[in-house]
Design an enzyme around this catalytic site. Sequence first.
Site, PDB file in Angstrom:
ATOM      1  N   GLY A 123      67.315  58.283  75.953  1.00 55.31           N
ATOM      2  CA  GLY A 123      67.400  58.251  74.488  1.00 55.31           C
ATOM      3  C   GLY A 123      66.208  58.962  73.890  1.00 55.31           C
ATOM      4  O   GLY A 123      65.640  58.532  72.901  1.00 55.31           O
TER       5      GLY A 123
ATOM      6  N   HIS B  63      65.020  47.872  71.474  1.00 60.01           N
ATOM      7  CA  HIS B  63      65.030  47.052  70.233  1.00 60.01           C
ATOM      8  C   HIS B  63      66.282  47.315  69.394  1.00 60.01           C
ATOM      9  O   HIS B  63      66.580  46.552  68.489  1.00 60.01           O
ATOM     10  CB  HIS B  63      63.734  47.251  69.415  1.00 60.01           C
ATOM     11  CG  HIS B  63      63.673  48.512  68.608  1.00 60.01           C
ATOM     12  ND1 HIS B  63      62.871  48.628  67.489  1.00 60.01           N
ATOM     13  CD2 HIS B  63      64.293  49.712  68.746  1.00 60.01           C
ATOM     14  CE1 HIS B  63      63.012  49.846  66.982  1.00 60.01           C
ATOM     15  NE2 HIS B  63      63.855  50.519  67.735  1.00 60.01           N
TER      16      HIS B  63
ATOM     17  N   GLY C 255      74.387  62.630  77.774  1.00 62.57           N
ATOM     18  CA  GLY C 255      75.123  61.568  78.460  1.00 62.57           C
ATOM     19  C   GLY C 255      75.045  60.268  77.671  1.00 62.57           C
ATOM     20  O   GLY C 255      74.486  60.217  76.578  1.00 62.57           O
ATOM     21  N   ASP C 256      75.620  59.242  78.290  1.00 66.38           N
ATOM     22  CA  ASP C 256      75.706  57.941  77.635  1.00 66.38           C
ATOM     23  C   ASP C 256      75.038  56.915  78.554  1.00 66.38           C
ATOM     24  O   ASP C 256      75.476  56.742  79.704  1.00 66.38           O
ATOM     25  CB  ASP C 256      77.197  57.607  77.443  1.00 66.38           C
ATOM     26  CG  ASP C 256      77.429  56.247  76.820  1.00 66.38           C
ATOM     27  OD1 ASP C 256      76.477  55.446  76.755  1.00 66.38           O
ATOM     28  OD2 ASP C 256      78.574  55.986  76.405  1.00 66.38           O
ATOM     29  N   PHE C 257      73.981  56.256  78.071  1.00 66.57           N
ATOM     30  CA  PHE C 257      73.243  55.344  78.962  1.00 66.57           C
ATOM     31  C   PHE C 257      73.998  54.060  79.303  1.00 66.57           C
ATOM     32  O   PHE C 257      73.500  53.227  80.054  1.00 66.57           O
ATOM     33  CB  PHE C 257      71.806  55.095  78.498  1.00 66.57           C
ATOM     34  CG  PHE C 257      71.588  54.644  77.067  1.00 66.57           C
ATOM     35  CD1 PHE C 257      72.302  53.614  76.505  1.00 66.57           C
ATOM     36  CD2 PHE C 257      70.575  55.242  76.313  1.00 66.57           C
ATOM     37  CE1 PHE C 257      72.058  53.193  75.208  1.00 66.57           C
ATOM     38  CE2 PHE C 257      70.319  54.820  75.011  1.00 66.57           C
ATOM     39  CZ  PHE C 257      71.064  53.797  74.455  1.00 66.57           C
TER      40      PHE C 257
ATOM     41  N   ASP D 205      69.981  62.170  76.218  1.00 56.73           N
ATOM     42  CA  ASP D 205      70.453  61.536  74.976  1.00 56.73           C
ATOM     43  C   ASP D 205      71.918  61.880  74.772  1.00 56.73           C
ATOM     44  O   ASP D 205      72.485  62.690  75.529  1.00 56.73           O
ATOM     45  CB  ASP D 205      69.607  62.009  73.766  1.00 56.73           C
ATOM     46  CG  ASP D 205      69.540  60.956  72.663  1.00 56.73           C
ATOM     47  OD1 ASP D 205      70.606  60.488  72.211  1.00 56.73           O
ATOM     48  OD2 ASP D 205      68.424  60.588  72.257  1.00 56.73           O
TER      49      ASP D 205
ATOM     50  N   LYS E  48      61.587  54.686  74.757  1.00 53.25           N
ATOM     51  CA  LYS E  48      60.777  54.412  73.568  1.00 53.25           C
ATOM     52  C   LYS E  48      61.701  54.086  72.400  1.00 53.25           C
ATOM     53  O   LYS E  48      62.571  54.878  72.049  1.00 53.25           O
ATOM     54  CB  LYS E  48      59.905  55.625  73.229  1.00 53.25           C
ATOM     55  CG  LYS E  48      59.109  55.434  71.970  1.00 53.25           C
ATOM     56  CD  LYS E  48      58.117  56.559  71.786  1.00 53.25           C
ATOM     57  CE  LYS E  48      57.777  56.806  70.348  1.00 53.25           C
ATOM     58  NZ  LYS E  48      58.849  57.325  69.522  1.00 53.25           N
TER      59      LYS E  48
HETATM   60  C1  LIG Z   1      65.647  54.725  67.812  1.00 53.35           C
HETATM   61  S1  LIG Z   1      66.090  56.277  68.521  1.00 53.35           S
HETATM   62  C2  LIG Z   1      64.698  56.568  69.563  1.00 53.35           C
HETATM   63  C3  LIG Z   1      64.517  58.008  69.885  1.00 53.35           C
HETATM   64  C4  LIG Z   1      63.269  58.336  70.723  1.00 53.35           C
HETATM   65  N1  LIG Z   1      63.206  57.598  71.969  1.00 53.35           N
HETATM   66  C5  LIG Z   1      62.034  58.084  69.914  1.00 53.35           C
HETATM   67  O1  LIG Z   1      61.356  57.111  70.107  1.00 53.35           O
HETATM   68  O2  LIG Z   1      61.757  58.901  69.012  1.00 53.35           O
HETATM   69  C6  LIG Z   1      67.373  55.826  69.623  1.00 53.35           C
HETATM   70  C7  LIG Z   1      67.965  56.994  70.419  1.00 53.35           C
HETATM   71  O3  LIG Z   1      68.967  56.461  71.306  1.00 53.35           O
HETATM   72  C8  LIG Z   1      70.011  57.406  71.386  1.00 53.35           C
HETATM   73  N2  LIG Z   1      71.229  56.734  71.860  1.00 53.35           N
HETATM   74  C9  LIG Z   1      71.974  55.812  71.201  1.00 53.35           C
HETATM   75  N3  LIG Z   1      73.019  55.433  71.968  1.00 53.35           N
HETATM   76  C10 LIG Z   1      72.926  56.133  73.135  1.00 53.35           C
HETATM   77  C11 LIG Z   1      73.709  56.157  74.329  1.00 53.35           C
HETATM   78  N4  LIG Z   1      74.784  55.385  74.457  1.00 53.35           N
HETATM   79  N5  LIG Z   1      73.312  56.959  75.347  1.00 53.35           N
HETATM   80  C12 LIG Z   1      72.213  57.752  75.206  1.00 53.35           C
HETATM   81  N6  LIG Z   1      71.419  57.768  74.101  1.00 53.35           N
HETATM   82  C13 LIG Z   1      71.781  56.965  73.072  1.00 53.35           C
HETATM   83  C14 LIG Z   1      70.118  57.915  69.972  1.00 53.35           C
HETATM   84  O4  LIG Z   1      70.824  59.134  69.914  1.00 53.35           O
HETATM   85  C15 LIG Z   1      68.654  58.034  69.578  1.00 53.35           C
HETATM   86  O5  LIG Z   1      68.130  59.307  69.872  1.00 53.35           O
END
Ligand SMILES: C[S@@+](CC[C@H](N)C(=O)[O-])C[C@H]1O[C@@H](n2cnc3c(N)ncnc32)[C@H](O)[C@@H]1O
Length: 341
Positions: free
Chosen positions: A188, A252, A233-235, A211, A248
């Site tokens: 992400g 939360h 991808g999708d985590f 992401d 990061k």
């Molecule tokens: C709160 S942001 C944090 C971004 C980065 N880590 C930062 O701290 O600046 C959450 C991130 O999770 C990604 N995200 C949400 N669902 C996801 C998924 N199923 N698989 C991968 N990434 C995902 C979002 O696209 C977003 O970039």
Amino acid sequence: MLVSQNEKSLGWNESMELLFGFAGGHLHTRMFQTMMRFSICDLLEDGPKHYSEISKIIGFKDDSSCYRLLRYFVPHRLFNESFTEVGVFSKTPSSTQFSKNGALKNLGFYYSQDHHYRMLESIPLTVEMGKTNGPSSVGLSNFWEFFEKSSQYKELFNQAMKDYSSLIIDKTISKVDLSPFETVVDVGGSHGLVIGSLLELHPNVNGINFDLESTLNASNEKYQHPRLSHIAGDFFKSVPEADCYLMKYILHDWSDEKCCEILKTISKSMKPNGKIIIIDLILDPSNYTKEAVFKDILMMHFFDAKERSLIDWQQLFEKCDFVIDSINSSVTPPLIIVSKK
Ligand SMILES: C[S@@+](CC[C@H](N)C(=O)[O-])C[C@H]1O[C@@H](n2cnc3c(N)ncnc32)[C@H](O)[C@@H]1O
């Protein structure tokens, strides 16, 4: 009417401070958003200006409403109005933070924008029911769905996240030790700024910024580095294989159940003796910060999620067969290092 000793001791100004501090937030944020929309902080960066000049630049119909907008922020010390030339406004250290090169420009715009304002209207219901109402109150099935509807919002979200990262790059990131690892995945990672900056400090590590495809496509200014690849991808499905994962401000956003699903996905791809480095707040009941309690409510309202205390984190990892190896809370947000049990 009888007034208690306590009430009597509060003067008029203190009473008004107290009143508008708690009950004036709607108006305050709307005024702030208006000011941000017209980039007024930028206009004052190159020197003081009369409100009529600002009004002309931003195209207000009525100069006096521009005057009232500007002077609204004087008691909040966002702008100063000249004592000798009434109507002439100048910047302050705070307004510089919200100007185009300021660290808080995108974050200020992001938090105060209309979409959030509409979503926040249903906060009382969320708190009362203990269940997210934010996205559904504006016709969304979940928070991330709005990314598909508005590329502008998605872009702004990514920029705001980048601003958060920029604020911690020097302090927190320099405390992350990647030297024991070969490959690190920022799960992400959005813009890739965090993993990219880490690679600059660790010449023997390869990085993957992972992401959603829609997020990676949106961030025009993705971090570029010869040892960094951006993978979509999708985590909840799978993550690339690695010996270290960074998350990061990810956990939360999710309930304990969903966090366990993410941790399990990582667990499947993690090499033996791998670690997860989590950068997220730890809510401290003996020292609540405004940031932590603000985000805690936001997480509940937007995601059915929460900020976690140390006990919450310990319980979460316990449930998902992970264990905390160490915590570095000398930096904000702290670093939580976890490994498989
Ligand atoms: C709160 S942001 C944090 C971004 C980065 N880590 C930062 O701290 O600046 C959450 C991130 O999770 C990604 N995200 C949400 N669902 C996801 C998924 N199923 N698989 C991968 N990434 C995902 C979002 O696209 C977003 O970039």
